[in-house]
Design a protein around this motif. Structure first.
Motif, PDB file in Angstrom:
ATOM      1  N   LEU A 129       0.862  -1.172   0.000  1.00 52.98           N
ATOM      2  CA  LEU A 129       0.000   0.000   0.000  1.00 52.98           C
ATOM      3  C   LEU A 129       0.898   1.221   0.000  1.00 52.98           C
ATOM      4  N   GLU A 179       0.898   5.642  -0.231  1.00 53.30           N
ATOM      5  CA  GLU A 179       0.063   6.840  -0.163  1.00 53.30           C
ATOM      6  C   GLU A 179       0.913   8.060   0.203  1.00 53.30           C
ATOM      7  N   ARG A 207      -4.489  13.386   2.662  1.00 55.10           N
ATOM      8  CA  ARG A 207      -4.091  12.601   1.494  1.00 55.10           C
ATOM      9  C   ARG A 207      -3.770  13.550   0.347  1.00 55.10           C
ATOM     10  N   GLN A 245      -9.177   3.817  -2.683  1.00 51.61           N
ATOM     11  CA  GLN A 245      -8.365   2.991  -1.783  1.00 51.61           C
ATOM     12  C   GLN A 245      -8.817   1.543  -1.802  1.00 51.61           C
ATOM     13  N   ASP A 246      -9.344   1.096  -2.948  1.00 51.67           N
ATOM     14  CA  ASP A 246      -9.803  -0.280  -3.101  1.00 51.67           C
ATOM     15  C   ASP A 246      -8.623  -1.239  -3.196  1.00 51.67           C
TER      16      ASP A 246
END
Length: 57
Positions: free
Chosen positions: A32, A34, A45, A51-52
Motif C-alpha cells: 500500500l 500513499e 491525502r 483505496q480499493d
C-alpha cells in the motif's frame, strides 16, 4: 524515516511523506502506498485515487 519502535523523527506540520506499507510472503505480497501531508489538523491525502484493494494473479 520509519514508524518502528525507536524512531526519533518528529512529524511536523508542512512535512510531506510517502507512506509505504507492505507484507511480503514466500509466494504472495501486499503493498500500500500513499503520499500524505502533515498538518495541524492531522494528515491530508495528496491523491484522490480510490483505496480499493486490487488482486493481481
Amino acid at each position: 524515516m520509519s514508524l518502528r519502535h525507536g524512531e526519533e523523527t518528529l512529524l511536523q506540520p508542512g512535512m510531506a511523506s510517502h507512506v509505504i506499507l507492505g507484507m511480503w510472503m514466500q509466494d504472495w505480497g501486499y503493498e500500500l502506498s500513499e503520499p500524505v501531508l502533515i498538518s495541524d489538523a492531522g494528515v491530508e491525502r495528496l491523491t484522490h485515487q480510490p483505496q480499493d484493494l486490487v488482486m493481481i494473479a
